[in-house]
Design a protein around this motif. Sequence first.
Motif, PDB file in Angstrom:
ATOM      1  N   UNK A 150       0.654 -10.000   1.614  1.00  0.00           N
ATOM      2  CA  UNK A 150       1.535  -9.275   2.525  1.00  0.00           C
ATOM      3  C   UNK A 150       0.940  -9.092   3.903  1.00  0.00           C
ATOM      4  N   UNK A 151      -0.367  -8.819   3.979  1.00  0.00           N
ATOM      5  CA  UNK A 151      -0.984  -8.547   5.268  1.00  0.00           C
ATOM      6  C   UNK A 151      -1.464  -9.809   5.977  1.00  0.00           C
ATOM      7  N   UNK A 152      -1.792 -10.829   5.179  1.00  0.00           N
ATOM      8  CA  UNK A 152      -2.277 -12.065   5.800  1.00  0.00           C
ATOM      9  C   UNK A 152      -1.147 -12.847   6.454  1.00  0.00           C
ATOM     10  N   UNK A 153       0.048 -12.763   5.852  1.00  0.00           N
ATOM     11  CA  UNK A 153       1.176 -13.530   6.383  1.00  0.00           C
ATOM     12  C   UNK A 153       1.521 -13.076   7.796  1.00  0.00           C
ATOM     13  N   UNK A 154       1.754 -14.048   8.658  1.00  0.00           N
ATOM     14  CA  UNK A 154       2.109 -13.733  10.050  1.00  0.00           C
ATOM     15  C   UNK A 154       3.599 -13.478  10.214  1.00  0.00           C
ATOM     16  N   UNK A 155       4.383 -13.875   9.189  1.00  0.00           N
ATOM     17  CA  UNK A 155       5.841 -13.723   9.323  1.00  0.00           C
ATOM     18  C   UNK A 155       6.341 -12.420   8.712  1.00  0.00           C
ATOM     19  N   UNK A 156       5.649 -11.902   7.740  1.00  0.00           N
ATOM     20  CA  UNK A 156       6.167 -10.717   7.033  1.00  0.00           C
ATOM     21  C   UNK A 156       5.993  -9.464   7.872  1.00  0.00           C
ATOM     22  N   UNK A 157       6.853  -8.515   7.621  1.00  0.00           N
ATOM     23  CA  UNK A 157       6.794  -7.224   8.285  1.00  0.00           C
ATOM     24  C   UNK A 157       5.591  -6.434   7.780  1.00  0.00           C
ATOM     25  N   UNK A 158       5.029  -5.595   8.651  1.00  0.00           N
ATOM     26  CA  UNK A 158       3.923  -4.746   8.206  1.00  0.00           C
ATOM     27  C   UNK A 158       4.387  -3.821   7.074  1.00  0.00           C
ATOM     28  N   UNK A 159       5.687  -3.495   7.059  1.00  0.00           N
ATOM     29  CA  UNK A 159       6.231  -2.630   6.025  1.00  0.00           C
ATOM     30  C   UNK A 159       6.052  -3.256   4.638  1.00  0.00           C
ATOM     31  N   UNK A 160       6.109  -4.592   4.549  1.00  0.00           N
ATOM     32  CA  UNK A 160       5.926  -5.269   3.257  1.00  0.00           C
ATOM     33  C   UNK A 160       4.516  -5.018   2.725  1.00  0.00           C
ATOM     34  N   UNK A 161       3.506  -5.159   3.581  1.00  0.00           N
ATOM     35  CA  UNK A 161       2.133  -4.899   3.162  1.00  0.00           C
ATOM     36  C   UNK A 161       1.920  -3.458   2.752  1.00  0.00           C
ATOM     37  N   UNK A 162       2.540  -2.519   3.528  1.00  0.00           N
ATOM     38  CA  UNK A 162       2.422  -1.100   3.189  1.00  0.00           C
ATOM     39  C   UNK A 162       3.080  -0.800   1.845  1.00  0.00           C
ATOM     40  N   UNK A 163       4.252  -1.400   1.593  1.00  0.00           N
ATOM     41  CA  UNK A 163       4.933  -1.209   0.315  1.00  0.00           C
ATOM     42  C   UNK A 163       4.086  -1.739  -0.834  1.00  0.00           C
ATOM     43  N   UNK A 164       3.403  -2.872  -0.590  1.00  0.00           N
ATOM     44  CA  UNK A 164       2.534  -3.441  -1.625  1.00  0.00           C
ATOM     45  C   UNK A 164       1.372  -2.508  -1.948  1.00  0.00           C
ATOM     46  N   UNK A 165       0.820  -1.865  -0.907  1.00  0.00           N
ATOM     47  CA  UNK A 165      -0.268  -0.901  -1.129  1.00  0.00           C
ATOM     48  C   UNK A 165       0.225   0.279  -1.953  1.00  0.00           C
ATOM     49  N   UNK A 166       1.400   0.795  -1.603  1.00  0.00           N
ATOM     50  CA  UNK A 166       1.939   1.966  -2.306  1.00  0.00           C
ATOM     51  C   UNK A 166       2.286   1.650  -3.760  1.00  0.00           C
ATOM     52  N   UNK A 167       2.938   0.496  -4.003  1.00  0.00           N
ATOM     53  CA  UNK A 167       3.298   0.154  -5.390  1.00  0.00           C
ATOM     54  C   UNK A 167       2.040  -0.056  -6.235  1.00  0.00           C
ATOM     55  N   UNK A 168       1.009  -0.664  -5.662  1.00  0.00           N
ATOM     56  CA  UNK A 168      -0.246  -0.854  -6.402  1.00  0.00           C
ATOM     57  C   UNK A 168      -0.887   0.488  -6.735  1.00  0.00           C
ATOM     58  N   UNK A 169      -0.924   1.385  -5.733  1.00  0.00           N
ATOM     59  CA  UNK A 169      -1.527   2.701  -5.950  1.00  0.00           C
ATOM     60  C   UNK A 169      -0.769   3.474  -7.033  1.00  0.00           C
ATOM     61  N   UNK A 170       0.543   3.386  -7.008  1.00  0.00           N
ATOM     62  CA  UNK A 170       1.358   4.104  -8.004  1.00  0.00           C
ATOM     63  C   UNK A 170       1.070   3.593  -9.415  1.00  0.00           C
ATOM     64  N   UNK A 171       0.959   2.264  -9.574  1.00  0.00           N
ATOM     65  CA  UNK A 171       0.697   1.708 -10.904  1.00  0.00           C
ATOM     66  C   UNK A 171      -0.709   2.061 -11.373  1.00  0.00           C
ATOM     67  N   UNK A 172      -1.687   1.999 -10.483  1.00  0.00           N
ATOM     68  CA  UNK A 172      -3.053   2.356 -10.869  1.00  0.00           C
ATOM     69  C   UNK A 172      -3.116   3.814 -11.315  1.00  0.00           C
ATOM     70  N   UNK A 173      -2.455   4.715 -10.569  1.00  0.00           N
ATOM     71  CA  UNK A 173      -2.422   6.122 -10.964  1.00  0.00           C
ATOM     72  C   UNK A 173      -1.707   6.314 -12.304  1.00  0.00           C
ATOM     73  N   UNK A 174      -0.590   5.607 -12.493  1.00  0.00           N
ATOM     74  CA  UNK A 174       0.135   5.699 -13.764  1.00  0.00           C
ATOM     75  C   UNK A 174      -0.715   5.179 -14.913  1.00  0.00           C
ATOM     76  N   UNK A 175      -1.462   4.087 -14.667  1.00  0.00           N
ATOM     77  CA  UNK A 175      -2.311   3.523 -15.709  1.00  0.00           C
ATOM     78  C   UNK A 175      -3.459   4.467 -16.068  1.00  0.00           C
ATOM     79  N   UNK A 176      -3.969   5.191 -15.078  1.00  0.00           N
ATOM     80  CA  UNK A 176      -5.027   6.161 -15.358  1.00  0.00           C
ATOM     81  C   UNK A 176      -4.551   7.278 -16.287  1.00  0.00           C
ATOM     82  N   UNK A 177      -3.254   7.570 -16.250  1.00  0.00           N
ATOM     83  CA  UNK A 177      -2.682   8.602 -17.118  1.00  0.00           C
ATOM     84  C   UNK A 177      -2.264   8.053 -18.483  1.00  0.00           C
TER      85      UNK A 177
END
Length: 377
Positions: A37-64
């Motif tokens: 998401x962040x390396x791509x020059x065409x994608x919106x910065x919002x895509x990379x931010x969404x990827x960070x948030x979805x990853x963080x949410x799953x990691x937190x859910x997995x910890x529980x």
Amino acid sequence: MIDTFSANLSLKAYQDVTRWVYVGVGALFGAIGISAGFVSTTSLRWVGLAAVLTTAIVVLSALLWPRRSRFPLLEIGGLLATAGWISAIWSGAPAATGFALFLPLVYGIATRRPWWPWAASTVFALTAAPLIAGLAGALSADGWLANQLVAMSFLGAQVAVFLSIELGWVVFARMDAHRADENELSLTRERLRFANELHDVQGHTLLAIKLKAELARRSLDRDVDTTRAELAEIERLVAEASVQTRQIANGYRTASLATELANAEKLFHAAGIRAEIEQAPAGLGAWEPLIATAIRESVSNILRHATPTAVTLRFSATSMVIQNDGAAVDRETGGGGGNGLRSLQDRFKERGGDVHWSLDGDVFTLTATRSLEGRIP
């Protein structure tokens, strides 16, 4: 292999392993998607931010895991996944971005029940994203369909990995429950074995002591030598019962057929009962202790529940038959058999034999049948 592994790992330990596997796999997929998401020059910065948030949410859910957050954390992650994938299609982000964006939906499919709302949300994200981007005229031209197909293959791989982790946990938990049930069954069988052995020994011995004590009491005034002999026999029986009880507790007691036949003859004689007892044939093999137990149980039942004048005990090629008169119709070993006989019948059937009994007038007959070759399967 799995059974050996599970036998050496507790349920709690395997639960911890599964939790950290979820965390590690989620973080790995997320890192791939975030990088794309962040390396791509065409994608919106919002895509990379969404990827960070979805990853963080799953990691937190997995910890529980396997518990759930009281806050609808994963549900919010599902909404972010849908919105993020629409943005990714809109901006022409690489298909690998889906590794992070679809994590909450994939994790929900694997760990939530019912799973179909998460699967439906995934299908909606895959179909709605190009539709919305197309209607808005924002599809990044040429390669969007191929990109979508690649993303779907990535998604399938993620689903397979997460479902494999969850399936491993389910199988292990069921094996652990099965092992616990087997342990409980083994304990129950051992308690039943102990109860049967204790019933066989103590019931028979106490009855013998009672008969000997009665004979000693009757002989007290007229035959002191007989009284002494019977009291000595009572002492021997008590000591023998003590030894046999310890043997039962230690699990290595075996019944001796010759001893049981000799005891039967002595008890019937002491009770004034005429007895015809055949010697046991050779070749009983592993059946001998069980035949001896059947004789002990039969003798105890006759002395307890009947008023016989004659008893016969005979052997054939495959069976032992003991018969007595003076049986009462309503006595314990009558039509249905007492607990001792039913337990004896179960023990014979477990080894391929059988025990059955009948009452004809006041004549009671018990037959214990074994296999011809004399071997216990």
